[in-house]
Design a protein around this motif. Sequence first.
Motif, PDB file in Angstrom:
ATOM      1  N   LEU A 134     -59.472  75.583 -26.456  1.00 24.19           N
ATOM      2  CA  LEU A 134     -58.723  74.648 -25.611  1.00 24.19           C
ATOM      3  C   LEU A 134     -59.652  73.911 -24.659  1.00 24.19           C
ATOM      4  CD1 LEU A 134     -55.597  76.846 -24.848  1.00 24.19           C
ATOM      5  CD2 LEU A 134     -55.630  74.734 -26.200  1.00 24.19           C
ATOM      6  N   ARG A 135     -60.630  74.611 -24.105  1.00 29.58           N
ATOM      7  CA  ARG A 135     -61.591  73.969 -23.197  1.00 29.58           C
ATOM      8  C   ARG A 135     -62.467  72.968 -23.939  1.00 29.58           C
ATOM      9  NH1 ARG A 135     -62.840  79.560 -20.246  1.00 29.58           N
ATOM     10  NH2 ARG A 135     -61.201  79.468 -18.681  1.00 29.58           N
ATOM     11  N   ALA A 136     -62.857  73.293 -25.162  1.00 27.12           N
ATOM     12  CA  ALA A 136     -63.651  72.351 -25.959  1.00 27.12           C
ATOM     13  C   ALA A 136     -62.829  71.098 -26.256  1.00 27.12           C
ATOM     14  CB  ALA A 136     -64.107  73.013 -27.258  1.00 27.12           C
ATOM     15  N   ALA A 137     -61.556  71.293 -26.600  1.00 27.70           N
ATOM     16  CA  ALA A 137     -60.676  70.152 -26.866  1.00 27.70           C
ATOM     17  C   ALA A 137     -60.494  69.315 -25.611  1.00 27.70           C
ATOM     18  CB  ALA A 137     -59.328  70.653 -27.373  1.00 27.70           C
ATOM     19  N   GLN A 138     -60.294  69.984 -24.483  1.00 25.12           N
ATOM     20  CA  GLN A 138     -60.114  69.279 -23.217  1.00 25.12           C
ATOM     21  C   GLN A 138     -61.367  68.464 -22.874  1.00 25.12           C
ATOM     22  OE1 GLN A 138     -60.040  71.601 -19.587  1.00 25.12           O
ATOM     23  NE2 GLN A 138     -58.280  70.413 -18.864  1.00 25.12           N
ATOM     24  N   ALA A 139     -62.525  69.056 -23.055  1.00 23.88           N
ATOM     25  CA  ALA A 139     -63.778  68.350 -22.766  1.00 23.88           C
ATOM     26  C   ALA A 139     -63.935  67.129 -23.668  1.00 23.88           C
ATOM     27  CB  ALA A 139     -64.969  69.295 -22.938  1.00 23.88           C
ATOM     28  N   GLY A 140     -63.577  67.266 -24.936  1.00 24.94           N
ATOM     29  CA  GLY A 140     -63.667  66.138 -25.869  1.00 24.94           C
ATOM     30  C   GLY A 140     -62.728  65.011 -25.502  1.00 24.94           C
TER      31      GLY A 140
END
Length: 140
Positions: free
Chosen positions: A115-121
Amino acid sequence: MTRPAPTPRGRPRTAAGPDVREPIASLIRKSAKARRKLAPETWAHRMLGDNLRALRIAAAWMETPPGRAAVVPRADLVQALRTLAALITRTAKTRDRFRPGTSPHTLQRNRLRALRAAQAGIRKALGKPASGKAAGGTPE
């Protein structure tokens, strides 16, 4: 036209590695299944619909090869960012209820990472900085 270098599994490289794509795909499947069991007029049905839209946008971003942009309207990206922040908060609270090293703790840890990787993207796609609490940064 050159093709992206294959990953160890033979798949072309995308914006996110397979270790963060699978928890998102799993969460999409789980949420869709739970939503089918709910009455359409309930708040939970609407909430899961919002979550699914955000997760599908995140999955689209993760499947997009580097250097190419997924075509998603800006308003949808902003809403997805809000929804992902709420998902990150809820997942972090859930993870804290389990002992480290247990299967449920690991599941929540992997979801948080994805979820954090998606949010950062998505933040990057919107041109926003991805740092600290504003990016949903809770310690692992």
